[in-house]
Design an enzyme around this catalytic site. Structure first.
Site, mmCIF file in Angstrom:
data_model
loop_
_atom_site.group_PDB
_atom_site.id
_atom_site.type_symbol
_atom_site.label_atom_id
_atom_site.label_comp_id
_atom_site.label_asym_id
_atom_site.label_seq_id
_atom_site.Cartn_x
_atom_site.Cartn_y
_atom_site.Cartn_z
ATOM 1 N N GLU A 143 -0.057 -0.668 5.873
ATOM 2 C CA GLU A 143 1.032 -0.090 6.658
ATOM 3 C C GLU A 143 0.927 1.420 6.694
ATOM 4 O OE1 GLU A 143 5.087 1.401 7.723
ATOM 5 O OE2 GLU A 143 3.867 1.853 5.969
ATOM 6 N N ASP A 171 0.841 -1.197 0.000
ATOM 7 C CA ASP A 171 0.000 0.000 0.000
ATOM 8 C C ASP A 171 0.876 1.246 0.000
ATOM 9 O OD1 ASP A 171 0.719 -0.640 2.713
ATOM 10 O OD2 ASP A 171 -0.757 0.816 3.414
#
EC number: 3.5.1.18
Length: 387
Positions: free
Chosen positions: A141, A75
């Site tokens: 994250e 991500d």
């Protein structure tokens, strides 16, 4: 370029628009390449009320120990206005020796290097190399970090998975490749102080109780003396006020309350609990009977931790020195990372690309650095499984 080269792999990953919480095709790409290489691959989805569902990836090849884990996240943070970029944020444009795109250094480029090094290692040694390699990749994250690595580790543990060491590919180098390994991280604690007064007219201060002087008094008490002097591997803990708010647009009204928010980045002298107690003690001493206040400390999932320098740290440092000609510094600086979760499963260190442009417009990585980082990871694999 070969479709197994780090450049080709990073290019493909950058073209996946995986802004948290979207998977964007990035995990699908990794799953396909890892499956082709002989890994068993699973993609558990985790949920929690008030947060988006997040897809994660766990892959492993081998059944024996030792088990080396490559960890990271696909991500990325939002790119902002696409028009502000020299090249599209998800174009993966290659210009003048640089690969452009959101995630180029944080951290799709690092994952591409891990994958390229692993594929090359398996080409040389096959699946029977005297141990196991695992990939622990999350899509959460950059977001709340609730449905990502922390739950993926719990899921793996429940299945009987055990790890010996982990290499997390965050961009650890400030300016050039080979500068720095992260062997720990500072903890993070956020608190809110509210001083309670009594609202009134500024012309009649005896009928009111102004909370602002009291708040300034408490804030001064927290920063008057250092929290500590640092430790063997950590700088001194640091408290910073991030906002002071009254919420009072009127110029003739004494407000009823005043608030301040602070964040502490703390070293391994403290836990969140002992640090919170020290902060409360300082505030109570400064307040005495004159200031009425409340303190709200946000629950912290970011403790300070240290991976003691050992044979694994030396192995990675030796691989870096062999490839770059420099011995990396062992550092605990910077913000938090998912290493704070992984440390409970096995010793973890971080080493990746140069982070100078991470989260910026025109995030980019030198193509040469992709090749060199892949070579470093390759050396780590060779030395790890030969030792």
């Amino acid at each position: 370029m070969s479709d197994q080269s780090p450049l080709a792999l990073a290019h493909a990953l950058i073209r996946c628009p995986s802004v948290t919480p979207e998977e964007g095709g990035a995990l699908s790409f990794l799953a396909e390449r890892l499956t082709e290489a002989g890994f068993s691959v699973e993609r558990p989805v985790f949920s929690e009320a008030g947060t988006p569902d997040i897809e994660n990836l766990y892959a492993r090849i081998g059944t024996a120990g030792p088990v080396l884990v490559f960890a990271g996240h696909t991500d990325v943070v939002p790119p902002g206005e696409a028009a502000s970029w020299t090249h599209g944020p998800f174009s993966g444009e290659i210009t003048d020796g640089f690969l452009y795109g959101r995630g180029a250094v944080d951290m799709k480029g690092g994952i591409a290097c891990m994958l390229a090094a692993t594929l090359s290692f398996l080409d040389r040694h096959g699946p029977d190399f005297g141990g196991s390699i695992a990939f622990l990749i999350t899509g959460d994250e950059e977001g709340p970090a609730v449905n990502g690595t922390v739950k993926l580790l719990d899921w793996a543990k429940a299945r009987g998975e055990r790890f010996d060491h982990c290499l997390l590919g965050e961009p650890t180098n400030p300016d050039s490749l080979g500068e720095m390994i992260k062997i720990g991280r500072r903890g993070s604690l956020t608190g809110r102080i509210t001083v309670h007064g009594r609202q009134g007219h500024v012309a009649y201060p005896h009928r009111a109780e102004n909370p602002i002087p009291g708040l300034l008094r408490l804030a001064s008490a927290l920063i008057a003396e250092p929290l500590d002097g640092g430790t063997a591997h950590f700088d001194a803990s640091n408290l910073e006020f991030t906002t002071i708010d009254v919420g009072n647009p009127a110029t003739n009204v004494i407000p009823a309350s005043a608030k301040a928010v602070f964040n502490v980045r703390f070293n391994d002298d403290w836990t969140a609990e002992t640090l919170g107690a020290e902060i409360r003690k300082r505030l109570e001493a400064a307040a005495g009977n004159a200031v009425r206040f409340s303190l709200d400390l946000q629950p912290s999932n970011s403790p300070a931790f240290l991976t003691q320098p050992d044979a694994f740290v030396d192995l990675v440092a030796d691989a870096i020195a062999a490839e770059t000609g420099r011995r990396p510094a062992l550092s605990t600086t910077g913000g938090t990372s998912d290493a704070r979760f992984i440390k409970d499963a096995c010793p973890v260190i971080e080493f990746g690309l140069v982070g100078r442009t991470m989260h910026e417009t025109d995030e980019r990585v030198a193509v040469a650095d992709l090749d060199r980082l892949t070579a470093i990871y390759g050396r780590v694999l060779e030395r790890y499984f030969s030792s």
